[in-house]
Design an enzyme around this catalytic site. Structure first.
Site, PDB file in Angstrom:
ATOM      1  CG  ASP A  26      -2.060   0.976   1.098  1.00  0.00           C
ATOM      2  OD1 ASP A  26      -2.429   1.324  -0.040  1.00  0.00           O
ATOM      3  OD2 ASP A  26      -2.584   1.420   2.132  1.00  0.00           O
ATOM      4  N   GLY A  29      -0.244   5.461  -4.338  1.00  0.00           N
ATOM      5  CA  GLY A  29      -0.901   6.713  -4.711  1.00  0.00           C
ATOM      6  C   GLY A  29      -0.296   7.887  -3.958  1.00  0.00           C
ATOM      7  NE  ARG A  39      -4.621   6.903  -6.752  1.00  0.00           N
ATOM      8  CZ  ARG A  39      -4.429   6.715  -5.439  1.00  0.00           C
ATOM      9  NH1 ARG A  39      -4.168   7.752  -4.669  1.00  0.00           N
ATOM     10  NH2 ARG A  39      -4.514   5.517  -4.919  1.00  0.00           N
ATOM     11  CG  HIS A  43      -0.651   2.049  -9.163  1.00  0.00           C
ATOM     12  ND1 HIS A  43      -0.863   1.701  -7.843  1.00  0.00           N
ATOM     13  CD2 HIS A  43      -1.717   2.820  -9.523  1.00  0.00           C
ATOM     14  CE1 HIS A  43      -2.009   2.238  -7.434  1.00  0.00           C
ATOM     15  NE2 HIS A  43      -2.533   2.922  -8.431  1.00  0.00           N
ATOM     16  CD1 TRP A  75     -13.734  -4.582  -8.381  1.00  0.00           C
ATOM     17  CD2 TRP A  75     -13.154  -3.763 -10.380  1.00  0.00           C
ATOM     18  NE1 TRP A  75     -13.141  -5.601  -9.114  1.00  0.00           N
ATOM     19  CE2 TRP A  75     -12.786  -5.122 -10.341  1.00  0.00           C
ATOM     20  CE3 TRP A  75     -12.889  -3.031 -11.547  1.00  0.00           C
ATOM     21  CZ2 TRP A  75     -12.160  -5.775 -11.407  1.00  0.00           C
ATOM     22  CZ3 TRP A  75     -12.275  -3.673 -12.615  1.00  0.00           C
ATOM     23  CH2 TRP A  75     -11.907  -5.031 -12.534  1.00  0.00           C
ATOM     24  NE  ARG A  77      -7.912   2.281  -5.079  1.00  0.00           N
ATOM     25  CZ  ARG A  77      -6.700   2.318  -4.587  1.00  0.00           C
ATOM     26  NH1 ARG A  77      -5.705   2.669  -5.359  1.00  0.00           N
ATOM     27  NH2 ARG A  77      -6.472   1.981  -3.338  1.00  0.00           N
ATOM     28  CG  LEU A 137       8.765 -17.408  -4.356  1.00  0.00           C
ATOM     29  CD1 LEU A 137       8.897 -17.392  -2.833  1.00  0.00           C
ATOM     30  CD2 LEU A 137       9.142 -16.028  -4.897  1.00  0.00           C
ATOM     31  NE  ARG A 194      -2.586  -1.335   4.642  1.00  0.00           N
ATOM     32  CZ  ARG A 194      -3.865  -1.359   4.302  1.00  0.00           C
ATOM     33  NH1 ARG A 194      -4.667  -2.233   4.857  1.00  0.00           N
ATOM     34  NH2 ARG A 194      -4.367  -0.502   3.430  1.00  0.00           N
TER      35      ARG A 194
HETATM   36  C1  IPE Z   1      -5.435  -2.596   0.114  1.00  0.00           C
HETATM   37  O1  IPE Z   1      -5.138  -1.261  -0.041  1.00  0.00           O
HETATM   38  C2  IPE Z   1      -5.484  -3.276  -1.228  1.00  0.00           C
HETATM   39  C3  IPE Z   1      -4.204  -3.443  -1.902  1.00  0.00           C
HETATM   40  C4  IPE Z   1      -3.052  -3.077  -1.460  1.00  0.00           C
HETATM   41  C5  IPE Z   1      -4.283  -4.085  -3.186  1.00  0.00           C
HETATM   42  P1  IPE Z   1      -6.287  -0.147  -0.151  1.00  0.00           P
HETATM   43  O2  IPE Z   1      -5.586   1.128  -0.391  1.00  0.00           O
HETATM   44  O3  IPE Z   1      -7.295  -0.544  -1.159  1.00  0.00           O
HETATM   45  O4  IPE Z   1      -6.949  -0.212   1.282  1.00  0.00           O
HETATM   46  P2  IPE Z   1      -7.768   0.895   2.091  1.00  0.00           P
HETATM   47  O5  IPE Z   1      -8.803   1.469   1.154  1.00  0.00           O
HETATM   48  O6  IPE Z   1      -6.787   1.939   2.512  1.00  0.00           O
HETATM   49  O7  IPE Z   1      -8.338   0.176   3.255  1.00  0.00           O
HETATM   50  C1  IPE Z   2      -1.862   0.217  -3.261  1.00  0.00           C
HETATM   51  O1  IPE Z   2      -1.586   1.577  -3.299  1.00  0.00           O
HETATM   52  C2  IPE Z   2      -2.098  -0.354  -4.632  1.00  0.00           C
HETATM   53  C3  IPE Z   2      -3.492  -0.715  -4.914  1.00  0.00           C
HETATM   54  C4  IPE Z   2      -4.467  -0.661  -4.064  1.00  0.00           C
HETATM   55  C5  IPE Z   2      -3.789  -1.146  -6.250  1.00  0.00           C
HETATM   56  P1  IPE Z   2      -2.737   2.663  -3.239  1.00  0.00           P
HETATM   57  O2  IPE Z   2      -3.145   3.004  -4.640  1.00  0.00           O
HETATM   58  O3  IPE Z   2      -3.850   2.225  -2.365  1.00  0.00           O
HETATM   59  O4  IPE Z   2      -1.976   3.882  -2.606  1.00  0.00           O
HETATM   60  P2  IPE Z   2      -2.545   4.893  -1.536  1.00  0.00           P
HETATM   61  O5  IPE Z   2      -2.987   4.105  -0.351  1.00  0.00           O
HETATM   62  O6  IPE Z   2      -3.691   5.619  -2.179  1.00  0.00           O
HETATM   63  O7  IPE Z   2      -1.400   5.791  -1.229  1.00  0.00           O
HETATM   64 MG    MG Z   3      -4.162   2.459  -0.355  1.00  0.00          MG
END
Ligand code: IPE
Ligand code: IPE
Ligand code: MG
Length: 247
Positions: A26, A29, A39, A43, A75, A77, A137, A194
């Site tokens: 995580d 973004g 964003r 990724h 989804w 997003r 792995l 995490r």
């Molecule tokens: C969890 O992150 C999902 C992934 C890392 C793929 P999110 O960014 O979606 O989680 P929340 O919305 O902060 O709980």
């Molecule tokens: C995790 O990073 C990747 C996915 C959920 C696909 P985020 O896109 O959730 O990044 P933040 O949490 O908005 O910074």
């Molecule tokens: Mg996130």
């Protein structure tokens, strides 16, 4: 399931490594925002961290690496972010194929495939097939995965078995539930990392992490370093796992 390993970095013998490491990747973004980038760039920047984690996992002898790449809730997003992510997943599969094969990595995807673009689904099936005999792995990628949805599926499946008269309700055991999960046949994660600073599970492996050790860092995924991974592994070594019992 504890194993002994040799600490390659410091050349000393370390006690234990997780057999199954799970990661909620995580913070992509926010990393992008901090760097004044879209964003999508976050990724993309996260891919090099994935490579590093795979390399290090092999080096220390982790057997199973489960990465949360896209949740059933993602989804929600903006369409543009979703389509760029789907494109990126496909691109990575194509680009990394040779290396995965060379490094004897087996890839498996967990999650609902029907909702994914057809070309991505085909690329996923193809790489699963091509790497299926690899055994150094097991790389499990949770893509369009949700813990609640996974459990819902198991409940439906077992209810159907009861309706059909194949099993009695009393035959629903933890073992039977385990067998019908997407992680069927795999041990539960020993350690869950995490990144990105949130102290929550976000619908990842709800059943499987009952006794998993949790490790959180504020570092955004693209900045997560080898040093931090080793810190997580070292911290894990010091944890006393009791599973409800007495040590
Ligand atoms: C969890 O992150 C999902 C992934 C890392 C793929 P999110 O960014 O979606 O989680 P929340 O919305 O902060 O709980
Ligand atoms: C995790 O990073 C990747 C996915 C959920 C696909 P985020 O896109 O959730 O990044 P933040 O949490 O908005 O910074
Ligand atoms: Mg996130």
């Amino acid at each position: 399931m504890l194993k002994h390993r040799k600490d390659n970095i410091n050349n000393k013998i370390s006690k234990v490594i997780p057999n199954h490491l799970a990661i909620i990747m995580d913070g992509n973004g926010r990393w992008a925002e901090e760097n004044n980038l879209p964003r999508y760039a976050g990724h993309k920047a996260g891919v090099k961290t994935v490579r590093m984690v795979i390399t290090e996992s092999i080096r220390v002898g982790i057997g199973i690496l489960t990465l949360y790449a896209f949740s059933t809730e993602n989804w929600k997003r903006p369409k543009q972010e979703i389509s760029s992510l789907m494109g990126l997943f496909e691109e990575i599969i194509e680009k990394e194929k040779e290396e995965l094969l060379e490094n004897k990595i087996r890839i498996r995807f967990m999650g609902h495939r029907e909702e994914l673009p057809l070309s991505l689904r085909l690329a996923m099936e193809n790489i699963e097939e091509e790497t299926k005999l690899n055994n150094l792995l097991l790389l499990n990628i949770a893509l369009n995965y949700g813990g609640r949805s996974e459990l819902c599926h198991v409940f439906r499946l077992l209810s159907e078995e009861i309706v059909q008269g194949h099993i009695e309700p009393s035959q629903i055991t933890q073992e039977l539930i385990n067998k019908n999960l997407l992680t069927s046949g795999l041990p539960d994660p020993d350690l869950l990392i995490r990144t990105g600073g949130e102290l929550r599970i976000s619908n990842f492996l709800l059943w499987q992490i009952a006794y998993t050790e949790l490790w959180f860092t504020k570092t955004f995924w693209p900045d997560f370093s080898k040093k931090q991974l080793w810190k997580a592994l070292t911290d894990y070594e010091k944890r006393v796992r009791k599973f409800g019992g007495k040590v």
